[in-house]
Design an enzyme around this catalytic site. Structure first.
Site, PDB file in Angstrom:
ATOM      1  N   SER A 108       0.812  -1.219   0.000  1.00 14.50           N
ATOM      2  CA  SER A 108       0.000   0.000   0.000  1.00 14.50           C
ATOM      3  C   SER A 108       0.847   1.272   0.000  1.00 14.50           C
ATOM      4  CB  SER A 108      -0.945   0.002   1.201  1.00 14.50           C
ATOM      5  OG  SER A 108      -0.225  -0.153   2.410  1.00 14.50           O
ATOM      6  N   ASP A 113      -3.216   6.237  11.699  1.00 11.12           N
ATOM      7  CA  ASP A 113      -2.346   5.721  10.635  1.00 11.12           C
ATOM      8  C   ASP A 113      -1.054   6.525  10.655  1.00 11.12           C
ATOM      9  OD1 ASP A 113      -1.014   4.895   8.390  1.00 11.12           O
ATOM     10  OD2 ASP A 113      -2.665   5.229   6.995  1.00 11.12           O
ATOM     11  N   HIS A 173       1.313   5.331   6.458  1.00 10.21           N
ATOM     12  CA  HIS A 173       1.100   5.952   5.153  1.00 10.21           C
ATOM     13  C   HIS A 173       1.270   7.463   5.257  1.00 10.21           C
ATOM     14  CE1 HIS A 173      -1.029   2.052   5.030  1.00 10.21           C
ATOM     15  NE2 HIS A 173      -0.578   2.019   3.793  1.00 10.21           N
TER      16      HIS A 173
END
Length: 429
Positions: free
Chosen positions: A157, A405, A408
């Protein structure tokens, strides 16, 4: 007799006058030599060519010439060996090329501005290598240079995060058209029609074949079945069709997994319910990278291949599943933060296996390079979505407990500078 005396007297006077003239000439010459001695080069030097005059007239220049000889290679070495991956984040008042409003390609979990992140200071920094300067990403020039080319970003990702950054920057010149996606919308392909440029992202988090039993939020129902000696065909089948490839892995090897070789289970990583040998993720990552790098190094690929090192997370006081957060709002300096042990171990494996593969690739004429973005990214703990992976997470309750998160990157955000570095290598370099 009187006449002879007169004649002798005239001759005598003539000789005296001649002697006087000669004496005056010698005195003038002597005066001239004395007066001009300090302003004229010695007669020997006047006959020496100009280049030799300087050397003889000023002996200390021999030392200065040696200094210049030392300095010239030093300048060349700085240019040749400039480390694009060591530097600092410096203020960038102009801000990003795009916003969440100008680019529609940003995934919701990384759309920090739309999700209500209140601070914007993280948008106004750029990466600055210490030994050289790199210009900001020039999307128009990039597109011109990449006419009729194909790119692929292969990995997990983070590769998807990266491709969205690249597409958003390029979309300031032309909007790309999505021309393919797989069933899960994890592998995609875009086309820039005016430039005939194709950019793909290929979902292959392990780079080798794997059976994964988890949902989109990372919740697993069983261990990963990982085949360390079998390629993930999602990327190997189209490998030779790409002009530029960036592949990466890392974080997924930390997951619980069962390891297979030669169609036989050889061990596992964190499988307490299984009666298997605990080999650990380091064993598996070494094995998989050796296999992948050997394929690349012997592939006779004529394009440009990059291996990107894994990127660190910035979870504090826990992990993603245990309440970890990333509250910082500014970059840090080198030395103010250290790689976590797990990130360091992954990086060490990557550098070791890359070094072995790079030598073989070079011998075989394969253009394999390292994109060592780990330390560059380490200095940006402020660039993650944090709680703003979800839309306005505190709208209903200011004290709500939400998942963060810290792996990312917000878009726009620090990951955009990865493209500055890549452009410097493949376009300006």
């Amino acid at each position: 007799m009187k006449l002879n005396c007169m004649q002798w007297l005239r001759n005598k006077q003539g000789h005296m006058l001649l002697q006087l003239v000669v004496a005056i000439l010698f005195m003038g010459l002597a005066f001239r030599l004395v007066f001009f001695r300090s302003t004229r080069l010695p007669p020997v030097l006047e006959e020496i060519p100009l280049a030799e005059k300087t050397e003889l007239a000023e002996p200390p220049l021999s030392v200065q010439v040696q200094e210049n000889e030392d300095q010239a290679p030093r300048e060349e070495n700085v240019e040749e060996k400039c480390d694009l991956f060591t530097g600092d984040w410096i203020p960038n008042p102009s801000g990003p090329l795009y916003t969440n409003q100008s680019c529609s390609l940003i995934e919701s979990h990384q759309n920090c501005m739309n999700n209500g992140r209140p601070d914007t200071g993280y948008l106004y920094w750029r990466w600055n290598p210490r030994d050289c300067e790199i210009p900001p990403f020039d999307p128009e020039r990039f597109l011109e240079k990449m006419r009729h080319k194909t790119w692929a970003l292969i990995g997990d990702s983070i590769s998807r995060n990266h491709v969205q950054s690249l597409l958003c920057m390029l979309s300031t010149v032309e909007q790309p058209l999505q021309v393919y996606h797989d069933e899960e919308y994890r592998s995609k392909r875009w086309h820039f029609p005016s430039y005939n440029l194709t950019i793909s992202v290929i979902w292959s988090p392990f780079l080798v074949e794997a059976a994964i039993f988890e949902d989109f939020n990372g919740v697993s129902t069983s261990e990963v079945e990982l085949y360390l000696d079998k390629f993930d065909k999602k990327w190997t089948e189209s490998y030779q069709n790409f002009d530029y490839i960036i592949f990466s892995s890392g974080e997924w090897y930390l997951k619980s997994a069962i390891y297979h070789e030669n169609d036989t289970i050889v061990g596992c990583h964190y499988c307490p319910k299984r009666n298997l040998t605990q080999l650990g993720f380091v064993f598996a990552y070494h094995k998989a990278l050796q296999y992948v790098f050997n394929f690349v190094a012997t592939s006779n690929h004529k394009g440009h291949i990059f291996f990107r090192t894994s990127t660190p997370d910035h979870f504090e006081n826990g992990e993603w599943f245990s309440g970890g957060t990333c509250p910082k709002t500014t970059p840090v300096k080198e030395g103010e933060i250290a790689l976590k042990d797990l990130n360091r171990i992954l990086r060490d494996v990557e550098l070791e296996e890359f070094e072995k593969a790079a030598a073989e690739a070079s011998q075989n004429g394969v253009n394999l390079k390292l994109l060592d973005l780990t330390l560059l990214s380490l200095l940006r703990p402020d660039g993650h979505p944090g709680p703003y992976r979800e839309f306005h997470p505190f709208a209903g309750d200011k004290n709500a407990t939400v998942q963060n998160d810290c792996l990312h990157w917000c878009l726009p955000g620090p990951i955009d500078s990865w493209n500055d570095v890549i452009m410097e290598i493949v376009v300006n370099g």
